[in-house]
Design an enzyme around this catalytic site. Structure first.
Site, PDB file in Angstrom:
ATOM      1  N   THR A   1      -3.287  -0.779 -10.448  1.00  0.00           N
ATOM      2  CA  THR A   1      -1.948  -1.303 -10.165  1.00  0.00           C
ATOM      3  C   THR A   1      -1.536  -2.481 -11.029  1.00  0.00           C
ATOM      4  OG1 THR A   1      -2.501  -2.873  -8.412  1.00  0.00           O
ATOM      5  CG2 THR A   1      -2.071  -0.649  -7.701  1.00  0.00           C
TER       6      THR A   1
ATOM      7  N   THR B   1       1.903   1.368  -9.401  1.00  0.00           N
ATOM      8  CA  THR B   1       0.556   1.882  -9.692  1.00  0.00           C
ATOM      9  C   THR B   1       0.549   3.328 -10.185  1.00  0.00           C
ATOM     10  OG1 THR B   1      -1.658   2.160  -8.737  1.00  0.00           O
ATOM     11  CG2 THR B   1       0.195   2.675  -7.300  1.00  0.00           C
ATOM     12  N   ILE B   2      -0.484   3.656 -10.973  1.00  0.00           N
ATOM     13  CA  ILE B   2      -0.831   5.070 -11.216  1.00  0.00           C
ATOM     14  C   ILE B   2      -2.231   5.325 -10.636  1.00  0.00           C
ATOM     15  CG2 ILE B   2       0.686   5.542 -13.188  1.00  0.00           C
ATOM     16  CD1 ILE B   2      -1.733   4.999 -15.050  1.00  0.00           C
ATOM     17  N   ASN B   3      -2.693   4.388  -9.812  1.00  0.00           N
ATOM     18  CA  ASN B   3      -3.998   4.380  -9.143  1.00  0.00           C
ATOM     19  C   ASN B   3      -5.109   3.966 -10.102  1.00  0.00           C
ATOM     20  OD1 ASN B   3      -5.545   4.404  -6.846  1.00  0.00           O
ATOM     21  ND2 ASN B   3      -5.936   6.583  -6.871  1.00  0.00           N
TER      22      ASN B   3
ATOM     23  N   ASP C   1      -6.167   8.660  -3.119  1.00  0.00           N
ATOM     24  CA  ASP C   1      -6.011   7.644  -2.064  1.00  0.00           C
ATOM     25  C   ASP C   1      -5.986   8.250  -0.664  1.00  0.00           C
ATOM     26  OD1 ASP C   1      -6.057   5.563  -3.770  1.00  0.00           O
ATOM     27  OD2 ASP C   1      -3.966   4.972  -3.567  1.00  0.00           O
TER      28      ASP C   1
ATOM     29  N   SER D   1      -2.306   2.673   1.087  1.00  0.00           N
ATOM     30  CA  SER D   1      -2.448   1.814  -0.088  1.00  0.00           C
ATOM     31  C   SER D   1      -2.740   0.382   0.332  1.00  0.00           C
ATOM     32  CB  SER D   1      -1.153   1.840  -0.906  1.00  0.00           C
ATOM     33  OG  SER D   1      -1.161   0.800  -1.860  1.00  0.00           O
ATOM     34  N   SER D   2      -3.436  -0.350  -0.527  1.00  0.00           N
ATOM     35  CA  SER D   2      -3.722  -1.770  -0.265  1.00  0.00           C
ATOM     36  C   SER D   2      -2.601  -2.685  -0.749  1.00  0.00           C
ATOM     37  CB  SER D   2      -5.017  -2.171  -0.980  1.00  0.00           C
ATOM     38  OG  SER D   2      -6.079  -1.399  -0.504  1.00  0.00           O
TER      39      SER D   2
END
EC number: 3.4.19.13
Length: 569
Positions: free
Chosen positions: A381, A399-401, A423, A451-452
């Site tokens: 991210t 993000t794109i992870n 995720d 997600s975080s």
């Protein structure tokens, strides 16, 4: 004659002083102040050039949202390993005129052909076309711009189109990611085409050009978001993902909508209110951490002596452990009823009950915190924070992870696609902790994974923004954001120190407290005395960008861990 010479001499001296004065004053109008405190507006991105692009949008009369979009388009180039138009984002927006906060949810969704048991291994969910979820980034920009944009849409793309064409030196963050993923990139011609020179990954300072992405940005600038979702770019996007084994269809793209959340999650901490996104993001986790800790009435004194500092950090880690145990109950509220979970996680009464279970002299086994399920770690991210001249603000995490997402890059459009499907929790992928995967986070068509991320805006009782903050760094995002808030709000650290101060992280599973290499030894010793398993982070813990209101103006900080720098005026 003598008198005339004296007068001429005085005039010359005055002229020299005026010129010197102008020389000193003029650059300060364009030169960045060394302390990064700005009187009118500020942008803190994780790449210096992108902060400047955001600042220029503000100078041109743009809104906080305009600046955020312009800067994000730049970060999608300069830190292409972290985010981009093949991913998704969340924006927390505060309008200083209406004194209202809102959230825009443009996180990726599972394709309509996705199902709960589609992955049997992490390899499948992390790499290749199947790991790609439906991107939301551009629809998110579009909705934010429709609501709050002042500059023309195309203007936001121009600086990044130029940057992608002309190229730019590889920065600290991208260089580290390229080194980290060297083998994968060097073996994959489509990635190596842009990220290598002489078949070796680019190093810091070497020039990177992204011509295909420049063309794609140009198309989006002219044709709008529609080009991506139901227009001239759509067929190629689908072709690229499916050629890599993915299941995203044109229908998935046609149907994607960003969502406006008019009443975001909020909690009070003394005389400030924090606004942040709720599930499937980690606002509830951040809220629980801070609500547990606010009962300790932390202040500067809490970190004055080694003993106090040790106890304070132990309490912080214990709050992390309780909050992450509850995180495993969260999921996409459109698919799972998380009302009660979120209500509990944001309730002061619930936090007080957990606080009462924290023992000041010891940590406890995992089971003590009652984790019901396990959720996988999320990835990289990028975060940026913006405050505009009118006092409005944007906190955006995109993000794109994982680094370089799915590793699927289109040779035609230059888009690097996310691997957000990783995720989700999968019933058939076991974890080493003996805790079952979280059903709230199982895959369903159209669902968003947990997600975080927790882009946050803090507002005072006077309705003025006090802090804009957020982080990048996967599962460590929430703890790093909490620490930046704790450091600034309670320990009284200035924003630079709040961002740079060594961090620690504990997410309960695994049962380890990770600390940064340069953390105070007194903290590590105090944790070990209280039976924490500590380990030193291999690199660093998360990347924070923050802006804080001070008596002198907007103090901005971009984390040196990724080599960013803020800009403003």
């Amino acid at each position: 004659m003598k008198k005339k010479l004296v007068v001429l001499g005085l005039l010359a001296v005055v002229l020299v002083l005026v010129i010197v004065g102008l020389c000193l004053w003029l650059p300060s109008a364009s030169k960045e102040p060394d302390n990064h405190v700005y009187t009118r507006a500020a942008v803190a991105a994780d790449a210096k050039q992108c902060s400047k692009i955001g600042r220029d949008a503000l100078r041109d009369g743009g809104s906080a949202v305009d600046a955020a979009i312009a800067a994000l388009l730049c970060v999608g180039l300069m830190n292409a390993h972290s985010m981009g138009i093949g991913g998704g984002l969340f924006l927390t927006i505060y309008n200083s005129t209406t004194r209202k906060a809102e959230v825009i949810n443009a996180r990726e969704v599972a394709p309509r052909l996705a199902f709960a048991t589609m992955f049997n291994s992490s390899e499948q969910s992390q790499k290749g076309g199947l790991s790609v979820a439906v991107p939301g980034e551009i629809r998110g920009y579009e909705l934010a711009h429709q609501r709050h944009g002042r500059l023309p849409w195309a203007r936001l793309f121009q600086p990044s189109i130029q940057l992608a064409r002309q190229g730019f030196p590889v920065g600290k963050g991208l260089a580290a990611a390229l080194e980290n993923k060297r083998t994968v990139i060097e073996q994959q011609p489509v990635l190596c085409e842009v990220f290598c020179r002489d078949r070796k990954v680019l190093r810091e300072g070497e020039r990177l050009t992204l011509p295909q992405l420049a063309d794609t940005y140009e198309t989006l600038a002219i044709e709008g978001a529609q080009a991506f979702y139901n227009g001239s770019l759509t067929a190629q996007i689908v072709k690229d993902i499916q050629a890599a084994g993915g299941i995203v269809t044109a229908e998935d793209l046609n149907n994607y909508r960003a969502e406006l959340i008019e009443h975001p999650l909020n909690i009070s901490l003394g005389d400030v209110v924090l606004y942040m996104p709720s599930a499937p993001l980690s606002g509830p986790v951040l809220a629980l951490i801070l609500n547990i800790l606010k009962g300790y009435n932390f202040s500067r004194e809490s970190v004055e002596s080694p003993e106090q500092k040790g106890l304070t950090y132990h309490r912080i880690v214990e709050a992390f452990r309780f909050a992450y145990a509850k995180r495993t109950l969260l999921g996409d509220p459109k698919f799972v009823d998380v009302t009660e979970v979120v209500r509990n996680m944001t309730s002061e009464f619930f936090a007080a009950q957990l606080r009462a279970q924290i023992s000041d002299d010891t940590t406890h086994p995992i089971s003590y915190y009652k984790p019901e399920f396990y959720t996988p770690d999320d990835g990289g991210t990028a975060h940026l924070s913006v405050v505009a001249e009118d006092g409005s603000a944007v906190s955006a995490t995109s993000t794109i992870n994982l680094y370089f997402g799915s590793k699927v890059r289109s040779p035609v459009s230059g888009i690097l696609f996310n691997n957000e499907m990783d995720d989700f929790s999968s019933p058939s992928i076991t974890n080493e902790f003996g805790v079952p995967p979280s059903p709230a986070n199982f895959i369903q068509p159209g669902k968003q994974p947990l997600s975080s991320m927790c882009p946050t805006i803090m507002v005072g009782q006077d309705g003025q923004v006090r802090m804009v903050v957020g982080a990048a760094g996967g599962t460590q995002i929430t703890t790093a954001t909490a620490l930046a808030i704790i450091y600034n709000l309670w320990f009284g650290y200035d924003v630079k120190r709040a961002v740079e101060e060594p961090r620690l992280h504990n997410q309960l599973l695994p049962n380890v407290t990770t600390v940064e290499r340069n953390i105070d030894q007194a903290v590590t010793a105090a944790l070990e005395t209280r039976h924490h398993h500590t380990q030193i982070a291999s690199t660093f813990i998360a990347v924070v960008q923050a802006i804080v209101r001070t008596a002198g103006g907007w103090a901005a900080a971009s984390d040196s861990r990724k080599g960013g720098e803020p800009a403003g005026y």
